[in-house]
Design an enzyme around this catalytic site. Structure first.
Site, PDB file in Angstrom:
ATOM      1  N   HIS A  78     -32.996  -8.437  30.561  1.00 20.87           N
ATOM      2  CA  HIS A  78     -31.695  -8.349  31.240  1.00 20.87           C
ATOM      3  C   HIS A  78     -30.563  -8.706  30.264  1.00 20.87           C
ATOM      4  CE1 HIS A  78     -33.319  -8.593  35.623  1.00 20.87           C
ATOM      5  NE2 HIS A  78     -34.254  -8.156  34.802  1.00 20.87           N
ATOM      6  N   HIS A  97     -37.235  -4.468  32.751  1.00 21.00           N
ATOM      7  CA  HIS A  97     -36.214  -3.864  33.609  1.00 21.00           C
ATOM      8  C   HIS A  97     -36.546  -4.047  35.094  1.00 21.00           C
ATOM      9  CE1 HIS A  97     -33.376  -0.979  35.124  1.00 21.00           C
ATOM     10  NE2 HIS A  97     -34.332  -0.241  35.636  1.00 21.00           N
ATOM     11  N   PHE A 108     -28.383  -2.091  38.844  1.00 22.54           N
ATOM     12  CA  PHE A 108     -28.867  -2.706  40.082  1.00 22.54           C
ATOM     13  C   PHE A 108     -29.836  -1.793  40.867  1.00 22.54           C
ATOM     14  CE2 PHE A 108     -24.489  -5.075  40.459  1.00 22.54           C
ATOM     15  CZ  PHE A 108     -24.776  -5.779  39.299  1.00 22.54           C
TER      16      PHE A 108
HETATM   17  O1  0FX Z   1     -29.353  -9.656  34.862  1.00 20.54           O
HETATM   18  P1  0FX Z   1     -29.278  -8.736  36.004  1.00 20.54           P
HETATM   19  O2  0FX Z   1     -30.269  -9.055  37.017  1.00 20.54           O
HETATM   20  O3  0FX Z   1     -29.606  -7.203  35.607  1.00 20.54           O
HETATM   21  C1  0FX Z   1     -28.672  -6.181  35.371  1.00 20.54           C
HETATM   22  C2  0FX Z   1     -29.140  -4.793  35.820  1.00 20.54           C
HETATM   23  O4  0FX Z   1     -29.545  -4.801  37.173  1.00 20.54           O
HETATM   24  C3  0FX Z   1     -30.272  -4.289  34.986  1.00 20.54           C
HETATM   25  O5  0FX Z   1     -30.558  -2.944  35.335  1.00 20.54           O
HETATM   26  C4  0FX Z   1     -29.920  -4.358  33.524  1.00 20.54           C
HETATM   27  N1  0FX Z   1     -31.079  -3.970  32.738  1.00 20.54           N
HETATM   28  C5  0FX Z   1     -29.475  -5.750  33.194  1.00 20.54           C
HETATM   29  C6  0FX Z   1     -29.025  -5.836  31.787  1.00 20.54           C
HETATM   30  O6  0FX Z   1     -28.376  -6.163  34.013  1.00 20.54           O
HETATM   31  O7  0FX Z   1     -27.787  -8.648  36.486  1.00 20.54           O
HETATM   32  P2  0FX Z   1     -26.847  -9.652  37.282  1.00 20.54           P
HETATM   33  O8  0FX Z   1     -27.321 -11.049  37.156  1.00 20.54           O
HETATM   34  O9  0FX Z   1     -25.464  -9.324  36.894  1.00 20.54           O
HETATM   35  O10 0FX Z   1     -27.072  -9.189  38.756  1.00 20.54           O
HETATM   36  C7  0FX Z   1     -28.211  -9.532  39.490  1.00 20.54           C
HETATM   37  C8  0FX Z   1     -28.113  -8.949  40.867  1.00 20.54           C
HETATM   38  O11 0FX Z   1     -26.994  -9.517  41.523  1.00 20.54           O
HETATM   39  C9  0FX Z   1     -27.896  -7.450  40.915  1.00 20.54           C
HETATM   40  O12 0FX Z   1     -29.130  -6.750  40.931  1.00 20.54           O
HETATM   41  C10 0FX Z   1     -27.131  -7.265  42.197  1.00 20.54           C
HETATM   42  C11 0FX Z   1     -26.391  -8.582  42.375  1.00 20.54           C
HETATM   43  N2  0FX Z   1     -24.946  -8.464  42.089  1.00 20.54           N
HETATM   44  C12 0FX Z   1     -24.465  -8.759  40.845  1.00 20.54           C
HETATM   45  C13 0FX Z   1     -23.121  -8.636  40.592  1.00 20.54           C
HETATM   46  C14 0FX Z   1     -22.553  -8.943  39.216  1.00 20.54           C
HETATM   47  C15 0FX Z   1     -24.124  -8.059  43.100  1.00 20.54           C
HETATM   48  O13 0FX Z   1     -24.607  -7.791  44.221  1.00 20.54           O
HETATM   49  N3  0FX Z   1     -22.780  -7.926  42.853  1.00 20.54           N
HETATM   50  C16 0FX Z   1     -22.241  -8.202  41.637  1.00 20.54           C
HETATM   51  O14 0FX Z   1     -21.005  -8.066  41.464  1.00 20.54           O
END
Ligand code: 0FX
Length: 244
Positions: A78, A97, A108
């Site tokens: 990630h 991933h 996402f």
């Molecule tokens: O670190 P990560 O879980 O993963 C994301 C992508 O999903 C993934 O495809 C990519 N390879 C990676 C580099 O980045 O991302 P996160 O911690 O920003 O988000 C985790 C989850 O939180 C996401 O699946 C959905 C949710 N989320 C996140 C943000 C920033 C939301 O629902 N709304 C948001 O604004």
């Protein structure tokens, strides 16, 4: 000794990965040296690790030659940066991933799987020139239930990512694995997610689809879905589902 770099922007996964290599005795191992980095623009990590010497910020596209010269293998767990072609063509780069490639590659994945019913899960694959696309080393599906939101689906996926890493990490480090190439699937970008977030109050659809959209946008404290009222106020909403 092989020099390995783990690049991550995800706090929970960083801790879980470090525990895993301890469990497997890979942290005190003469075959591998693990190094850690996070994205230069990850403000939370920059603050959190400002006094740490075991993990560094990095701007991947400015450090390609250094990375090629220093590392035998680079993991993206990630990591929010896209790896340049020159890097992925000169060092084995592996992506962990949170999606079941090639379904809903990109942003996402579980959000889009709740909406379009394409399978969801976790995939470990070699990185190539396209997003979440290279040869697949291992993967496992996660079933999304009617009561799942983006958050509950995501939590199950992270568990499966760790399960896959636990079962395959040593093979990957020793380059003793086979890969499969699947179709192109479909790709979602950040813009596709942002476009979903405004709920059109005049949208006519089945309850099933409305519920799916709201649960796809329900993720803990994130204010994703919103409506705009007659006065132009932006009002956030999320869905609570409870299975009896
Ligand atoms: O670190 P990560 O879980 O993963 C994301 C992508 O999903 C993934 O495809 C990519 N390879 C990676 C580099 O980045 O991302 P996160 O911690 O920003 O988000 C985790 C989850 O939180 C996401 O699946 C959905 C949710 N989320 C996140 C943000 C920033 C939301 O629902 N709304 C948001 O604004």
């Amino acid at each position: 000794m092989k020099d390995i770099l783990l690049l991550t922007d995800n706090d929970k996964l960083l801790n879980r990965f470090k525990n895993l290599i301890k469990e497997k005795g890979l942290d005190n191992n003469s075959d591998f040296k693990f190094n850690y980095a996070f994205s230069f623009n990850n403000k939370t990590f920059v603050e959190k690790f400002k006094h740490s010497d075991w993990i560094q910020p990095i701007k991947v596209k400015d450090e390609v030659d250094f990375l090629i010269g220093k590392y035998n293998m680079i993991f993206s767990l990630h990591c929010k940066q896209i790896f340049p072609s020159k890097l992925v063509n000169n060092v084995k780069c592996i992506n962990v991933h949170p999606g079941l490639n090639p379904n809903n590659r990109g942003w996402f994945p579980q959000v889009f799987s709740i909406l379009n019913s394409l399978p969801c899960g976790a995939t470990i694959h070699e990185i190539d020139d396209h997003l979440d696309h290279g040869p697949i080393i291992c993967q496992k599906e996660v079933k999304i239930e009617m009561w799942d939101t983006s958050l509950s689906a995501y939590n199950k996926i992270l568990d499966i990512e760790m399960e896959l890493l636990s079962a395959n990490l040593v093979k990957i480090l020793n380059s003793k694995y086979e890969t499969k190439i699947k179709g192109e699937g479909n790709l979602n970008l950040k813009k596709d997610f942002d476009d979903l977030c405004e709920i059109d109050l005049d949208d006519k659809d089945t309850f099933r689809n409305h519920i799916n959209k709201l649960r796809a946008l329900t993720h803990g404290d994130y204010a994703n879905a919103y409506i705009i009222d007659d006065k132009g106020n932006k009002i956030h909403l999320k869905l609570e589902l409870k299975r009896e």
